[in-house]
Design a protein around this motif. Structure first.
Motif, PDB file in Angstrom:
ATOM      1  N   ASP A   1      14.015 -17.801  -0.915  1.00  0.00           N
ATOM      2  CA  ASP A   1      13.440 -17.978  -2.242  1.00  0.00           C
ATOM      3  C   ASP A   1      12.178 -18.830  -2.106  1.00  0.00           C
ATOM      4  O   ASP A   1      12.042 -19.603  -1.156  1.00  0.00           O
ATOM      5  CB  ASP A   1      14.462 -18.691  -3.138  1.00  0.00           C
ATOM      6  N   TRP A   2      11.245 -18.673  -3.025  1.00  0.00           N
ATOM      7  CA  TRP A   2      10.012 -19.471  -2.987  1.00  0.00           C
ATOM      8  C   TRP A   2      10.255 -20.855  -3.590  1.00  0.00           C
ATOM      9  O   TRP A   2       9.939 -21.865  -3.001  1.00  0.00           O
ATOM     10  CB  TRP A   2       8.916 -18.747  -3.776  1.00  0.00           C
TER      11      TRP A   2
ATOM     12  N   SER B   1       5.311 -12.995  -9.908  1.00  0.00           N
ATOM     13  CA  SER B   1       4.510 -12.037  -9.130  1.00  0.00           C
ATOM     14  C   SER B   1       3.037 -12.413  -9.189  1.00  0.00           C
ATOM     15  O   SER B   1       2.167 -11.553  -9.211  1.00  0.00           O
ATOM     16  CB  SER B   1       4.737 -10.622  -9.644  1.00  0.00           C
ATOM     17  N   LYS B   2       2.765 -13.717  -9.257  1.00  0.00           N
ATOM     18  CA  LYS B   2       1.375 -14.184  -9.306  1.00  0.00           C
ATOM     19  C   LYS B   2       0.632 -13.732  -8.057  1.00  0.00           C
ATOM     20  O   LYS B   2       1.105 -13.924  -6.941  1.00  0.00           O
ATOM     21  CB  LYS B   2       1.338 -15.716  -9.361  1.00  0.00           C
ATOM     22  N   THR B   3      -0.529 -13.170  -8.258  1.00  0.00           N
ATOM     23  CA  THR B   3      -1.333 -12.672  -7.147  1.00  0.00           C
ATOM     24  C   THR B   3      -1.628 -13.771  -6.134  1.00  0.00           C
ATOM     25  O   THR B   3      -1.539 -13.555  -4.933  1.00  0.00           O
ATOM     26  CB  THR B   3      -2.671 -12.082  -7.667  1.00  0.00           C
ATOM     27  N   GLU B   4      -1.932 -14.977  -6.629  1.00  0.00           N
ATOM     28  CA  GLU B   4      -2.277 -16.051  -5.686  1.00  0.00           C
ATOM     29  C   GLU B   4      -1.092 -16.445  -4.801  1.00  0.00           C
ATOM     30  O   GLU B   4      -1.270 -16.824  -3.649  1.00  0.00           O
ATOM     31  CB  GLU B   4      -2.863 -17.281  -6.393  1.00  0.00           C
ATOM     32  N   ASN B   5       0.129 -16.324  -5.343  1.00  0.00           N
ATOM     33  CA  ASN B   5       1.322 -16.601  -4.527  1.00  0.00           C
ATOM     34  C   ASN B   5       1.471 -15.561  -3.426  1.00  0.00           C
ATOM     35  O   ASN B   5       1.752 -15.895  -2.278  1.00  0.00           O
ATOM     36  CB  ASN B   5       2.590 -16.588  -5.395  1.00  0.00           C
TER      37      ASN B   5
ATOM     38  N   ILE C   1       9.430  -9.926  -2.145  1.00  0.00           N
ATOM     39  CA  ILE C   1      10.241  -9.246  -3.164  1.00  0.00           C
ATOM     40  C   ILE C   1      10.180 -10.056  -4.453  1.00  0.00           C
ATOM     41  O   ILE C   1      10.357 -11.270  -4.431  1.00  0.00           O
ATOM     42  CB  ILE C   1      11.724  -9.117  -2.728  1.00  0.00           C
ATOM     43  N   VAL C   2       9.935  -9.374  -5.562  1.00  0.00           N
ATOM     44  CA  VAL C   2       9.936 -10.042  -6.864  1.00  0.00           C
ATOM     45  C   VAL C   2      11.278  -9.783  -7.538  1.00  0.00           C
ATOM     46  O   VAL C   2      11.759  -8.653  -7.592  1.00  0.00           O
ATOM     47  CB  VAL C   2       8.769  -9.525  -7.744  1.00  0.00           C
TER      48      VAL C   2
END
Length: 130
Positions: free
Chosen positions: A58-59, A91-95, A108-109
């Motif tokens: 997990d993030w 699902s932030k692009t920067e992440n 995976i989101v």
């Protein structure tokens, strides 16, 4: 070539329910050797004592995030080749970009199902579909 269903997989999440869900999805896919850790530092300690074929993390965790864990794993010569799949609710692009730059194998989101997990794992292990 099929997946090595006997490979050790480490699931890292600070939410026990999520660990149980991922464990069940992996079991549906035929994986039995699933270990877990409640945060990045616990995962790192386990990885230093045991060889894992895949880390699914997990993030968002405290005190050590999945992103910090990924960076530590990639910086360690003994662990740097370990396939690493990051899971996040955002699902932030920067992440996604940050994780890619840090060397994540796949992303995976949440929410996701066994089919999504299988597809993401097949992308990490080329030639394993079948």
């Amino acid at each position: 070539m099929a997946f090595d269903l006997s490979m050790q997989i480490l699931v890292v999440d600070d939410y026990n329910t999520m660990i149980r869900i991922i464990r069940n999805l992996l079991k549906q896919l035929g994986f039995e050797n699933v270990d877990d850790a409640s945060d990045g530092s616990a995962a790192l300690a386990k990885m230093q004592g045991k060889k894992y074929g895949l880390v699914i993390s997990d993030w968002n965790m405290e005190p050590m995030t999945g992103y910090d864990l990924l960076r530590e794993v990639r910086a360690c010569p003994e662990l740097s080749q370990t396939p690493f799949i990051m899971i996040t609710a955002e699902s932030k692009t920067e992440n996604v970009i940050a994780a890619k730059k840090a060397g994540v194998s796949n992303y995976i989101v949440k929410p996701f199902n066994a089919a999504t997990l299988k597809t993401k794992m097949e992308a990490v292990f080329p030639g394993s579909a079948g």
